[in-house]
Design an enzyme around this catalytic site. Structure first.
Site, PDB file in Angstrom:
ATOM      1  N   TRP A 161      28.052 -15.442 -35.249  1.00 52.06           N
ATOM      2  CA  TRP A 161      28.224 -15.769 -33.824  1.00 52.06           C
ATOM      3  C   TRP A 161      28.905 -17.121 -33.661  1.00 52.06           C
ATOM      4  O   TRP A 161      28.345 -18.151 -34.019  1.00 52.06           O
ATOM      5  CB  TRP A 161      26.860 -15.785 -33.128  1.00 52.06           C
ATOM      6  CG  TRP A 161      26.257 -14.418 -33.083  1.00 52.06           C
ATOM      7  CD1 TRP A 161      26.488 -13.466 -32.136  1.00 52.06           C
ATOM      8  CD2 TRP A 161      25.338 -13.834 -34.016  1.00 52.06           C
ATOM      9  NE1 TRP A 161      25.783 -12.326 -32.431  1.00 52.06           N
ATOM     10  CE2 TRP A 161      25.074 -12.515 -33.575  1.00 52.06           C
ATOM     11  CE3 TRP A 161      24.730 -14.277 -35.196  1.00 52.06           C
ATOM     12  CZ2 TRP A 161      24.225 -11.658 -34.261  1.00 52.06           C
ATOM     13  CZ3 TRP A 161      23.884 -13.424 -35.873  1.00 52.06           C
ATOM     14  CH2 TRP A 161      23.641 -12.127 -35.408  1.00 52.06           C
ATOM     15  N   HIS A 182      24.982 -13.470 -27.272  1.00 48.90           N
ATOM     16  CA  HIS A 182      24.655 -12.050 -27.124  1.00 48.90           C
ATOM     17  C   HIS A 182      23.495 -11.916 -26.146  1.00 48.90           C
ATOM     18  O   HIS A 182      22.930 -12.928 -25.714  1.00 48.90           O
ATOM     19  CB  HIS A 182      24.336 -11.397 -28.481  1.00 48.90           C
ATOM     20  CG  HIS A 182      23.360 -12.153 -29.346  1.00 48.90           C
ATOM     21  ND1 HIS A 182      22.999 -11.732 -30.591  1.00 48.90           N
ATOM     22  CD2 HIS A 182      22.652 -13.303 -29.129  1.00 48.90           C
ATOM     23  CE1 HIS A 182      22.119 -12.579 -31.117  1.00 48.90           C
ATOM     24  NE2 HIS A 182      21.908 -13.528 -30.246  1.00 48.90           N
ATOM     25  N   ARG A 208      31.592 -16.656 -26.499  1.00 51.65           N
ATOM     26  CA  ARG A 208      31.775 -17.072 -27.901  1.00 51.65           C
ATOM     27  C   ARG A 208      32.980 -17.988 -28.037  1.00 51.65           C
ATOM     28  O   ARG A 208      33.949 -17.852 -27.296  1.00 51.65           O
ATOM     29  CB  ARG A 208      31.961 -15.846 -28.805  1.00 51.65           C
ATOM     30  CG  ARG A 208      30.659 -15.074 -28.911  1.00 51.65           C
ATOM     31  CD  ARG A 208      30.601 -14.098 -30.014  1.00 51.65           C
ATOM     32  NE  ARG A 208      29.456 -13.220 -29.761  1.00 51.65           N
ATOM     33  CZ  ARG A 208      29.201 -12.102 -30.405  1.00 51.65           C
ATOM     34  NH1 ARG A 208      30.003 -11.713 -31.374  1.00 51.65           N
ATOM     35  NH2 ARG A 208      28.151 -11.372 -30.112  1.00 51.65           N
ATOM     36  N   GLN A 222      27.584  -7.716 -22.605  1.00 52.72           N
ATOM     37  CA  GLN A 222      26.859  -6.890 -23.561  1.00 52.72           C
ATOM     38  C   GLN A 222      25.764  -6.157 -22.820  1.00 52.72           C
ATOM     39  O   GLN A 222      25.309  -6.609 -21.764  1.00 52.72           O
ATOM     40  CB  GLN A 222      26.202  -7.747 -24.652  1.00 52.72           C
ATOM     41  CG  GLN A 222      27.127  -8.061 -25.816  1.00 52.72           C
ATOM     42  CD  GLN A 222      26.383  -8.622 -27.017  1.00 52.72           C
ATOM     43  OE1 GLN A 222      25.192  -8.898 -26.966  1.00 52.72           O
ATOM     44  NE2 GLN A 222      27.107  -8.789 -28.107  1.00 52.72           N
ATOM     45  N   VAL A 265      16.908  -6.903 -37.022  1.00 55.45           N
ATOM     46  CA  VAL A 265      16.466  -5.516 -37.193  1.00 55.45           C
ATOM     47  C   VAL A 265      16.368  -5.174 -38.678  1.00 55.45           C
ATOM     48  O   VAL A 265      17.062  -5.743 -39.505  1.00 55.45           O
ATOM     49  CB  VAL A 265      17.426  -4.517 -36.501  1.00 55.45           C
ATOM     50  CG1 VAL A 265      17.162  -4.452 -35.008  1.00 55.45           C
ATOM     51  CG2 VAL A 265      18.880  -4.839 -36.778  1.00 55.45           C
ATOM     52  N   ALA A 319      15.958  -1.538 -31.256  1.00 55.08           N
ATOM     53  CA  ALA A 319      16.806  -2.344 -30.382  1.00 55.08           C
ATOM     54  C   ALA A 319      18.245  -1.927 -30.621  1.00 55.08           C
ATOM     55  O   ALA A 319      18.580  -1.382 -31.677  1.00 55.08           O
ATOM     56  CB  ALA A 319      16.624  -3.823 -30.685  1.00 55.08           C
TER      57      ALA A 319
HETATM   58  N1  DAH Z   1      23.468  -8.849 -30.746  1.00 56.12           N
HETATM   59  C1  DAH Z   1      24.337  -8.149 -31.657  1.00 56.12           C
HETATM   60  C2  DAH Z   1      25.730  -8.772 -31.589  1.00 56.12           C
HETATM   61  O1  DAH Z   1      26.016  -9.492 -30.681  1.00 56.12           O
HETATM   62  C3  DAH Z   1      24.401  -6.688 -31.320  1.00 56.12           C
HETATM   63  C4  DAH Z   1      23.149  -5.996 -31.719  1.00 56.12           C
HETATM   64  C5  DAH Z   1      23.052  -5.415 -32.966  1.00 56.12           C
HETATM   65  C6  DAH Z   1      22.060  -5.964 -30.849  1.00 56.12           C
HETATM   66  C7  DAH Z   1      21.912  -4.778 -33.361  1.00 56.12           C
HETATM   67  C8  DAH Z   1      20.883  -5.334 -31.266  1.00 56.12           C
HETATM   68  C9  DAH Z   1      20.826  -4.730 -32.524  1.00 56.12           C
HETATM   69  O2  DAH Z   1      19.793  -5.259 -30.473  1.00 56.12           O
HETATM   70  O3  DAH Z   1      19.676  -4.109 -32.881  1.00 56.12           O
HETATM   71  O4  DAH Z   1      26.516  -8.564 -32.452  1.00 56.12           O
END
Ligand code: DAH
Length: 351
Positions: A161, A182, A208, A222, A265, A319
């Site tokens: 990020w 995010h 970002r 998002q 995760v 998630a």
């Molecule tokens: N937050 C991640 C991103 O910005 C995207 C994401 C991936 C969200 C996996 C999630 C997850 O909740 O389980 O790249």
């Protein structure tokens, strides 16, 4: 100076006003008439103003007469005004200048931004399955954006990020404030504030530190999802996201899950759909692979549940997170993400 007031005087002013009104020919004259009788220094206004200083008896009778006269004059004014306006239109139409039977010009209504449309569509697909829509702050703490999501300070996973830090230093000399990269920090905020079961969908803007190109913007949306309860399994994740994909991209869609890494995760996956343009044969949209990646997802990491105060021996959850602009680009065949926020009406008007 107020005038000597009497009921007779009120009647006199009223009938003179009504007399004059009959011979008024234009809206300009009508305005002069209104000022003469009911303007700030108008004849009737003067009488009304004087009512307060009369004896109680006089006040009652003269006050009532004057108020009634005012109502009559106002009503006559409205009627006369309408008649004059109608006459103007009739004149124009008789002379052929306008055709009053034609429909008017429709007022331009504008439309919803394509991102708004797709975000609403995505949220709708999930609310249909029992998810609640929640929003969160765009200016976020490092604590929620990273630490609560199992991304400790100086951990290499932070490289995923590119962050915009807010110019704010706390008492420890640290800069803990940032523009969220995010919508995942809302996972922790929600779990801290609510006991399970949780089923939420979080749309919102993210930022970002990014060099922009056809597939990267420095700000974008998002949509995050989170479901936590007793006994939630990977099968629930698959079923929910499969249903979502079919609602947005068509009932005949297939989905594919592959291993991927996100610190919050375990296991983590990326989800693809079979290409809706070529049904998996391979084309420009799917870069000849037959598959299109549409989001990241996974089972919520025990450390994330634990940090937010949930017992990971009792609760499990899944998630996911997706970029609605990307979904819209695929769905509508848009080839440059920068089009969304460049305010070009030629682009925006197509939606
Ligand atoms: N937050 C991640 C991103 O910005 C995207 C994401 C991936 C969200 C996996 C999630 C997850 O909740 O389980 O790249």
């Amino acid at each position: 100076m107020t005038e000597e007031a009497s009921v007779g005087r009120v009647e006199e002013v009223k009938s003179k006003a009504l007399d004059e009104l009959g011979s008024i020919e234009s809206l300009e004259q009508l305005e002069e008439w209104r000022i003469a009788y009911m303007g700030r220094r108008g004849q009737l206004t003067q009488i009304l103003r004087g009512v307060g200083s009369l004896s109680p008896d006089e006040r009652r009778s003269i006050g009532a007469a004057a108020n009634k006269a005012k109502a009559t004059l106002e009503e006559s004014l409205t009627q006369r005004e309408q008649a004059l306006k109608d006459a103007v239109v009739a004149d124009l139409s008789e002379s052929g200048a306008i055709d009053v039977t034609l429909p008017g010009w429709p007022a331009p209504l504008g439309g919803l931004h394509p991102t708004t449309r797709i975000v609403r569509e995505i949220c709708e697909a999930f609310t249909f399955m029992g998810f609640q829509v929640v929003e969160g702050p765009e200016v976020e703490w490092d604590h929620y954006n990273f630490e609560m999501l199992n991304i400790p300070k100086d951990h290499p996973a932070r490289d995923m990020w590119n962050t915009l830090w807010v110019d704010y230093t706390d008492e420890n000399g640290e800069t803990p404030m940032l523009l969220r990269t995010h919508t995942s920090p809302m996972q922790a905020r929600i779990m801290e504030n609510q006991s399970p079961p949780v089923r939420v969908i979080v749309p919102g803007k993210c930022y970002r530190y990014e060099a922009t190109d056809a597939t990267h913007e420095w700000h974008f949306y998002q949509v995050e999802g989170l479901a936590v309860d007793r006994g939630i399994t990977f099968a629930d994740l698959k079923g929910t996201l499969f249903e979502f994909a079919r609602r947005i991209f068509g009932q005949e869609r297939k989905v594919r899950f592959r291993c991927d890494y996100f610190p919050f995760v375990e296991p983590g996956v990326d989800m693809s759909i079979d290409c809706f343009a070529c049904s998996g044969k391979g084309c420009r949209i799917c870069s000849d692979t037959g598959w299109i990646e549409i989001m990241g997802a996974g089972m919520v990491h025990p450390k994330v549940l634990e940090a937010a105060g949930y017992d990971h021996n009792i609760y499990t959850g899944f998630a996911f997170g997706m970029g609605p602009e990307r979904i819209a680009m695929l769905k509508y065949g848009i080839d440059d993400i920068r089009l969304f926020y460049s305010n070009d009406l030629r682009f925006l008007k197509q939606f």
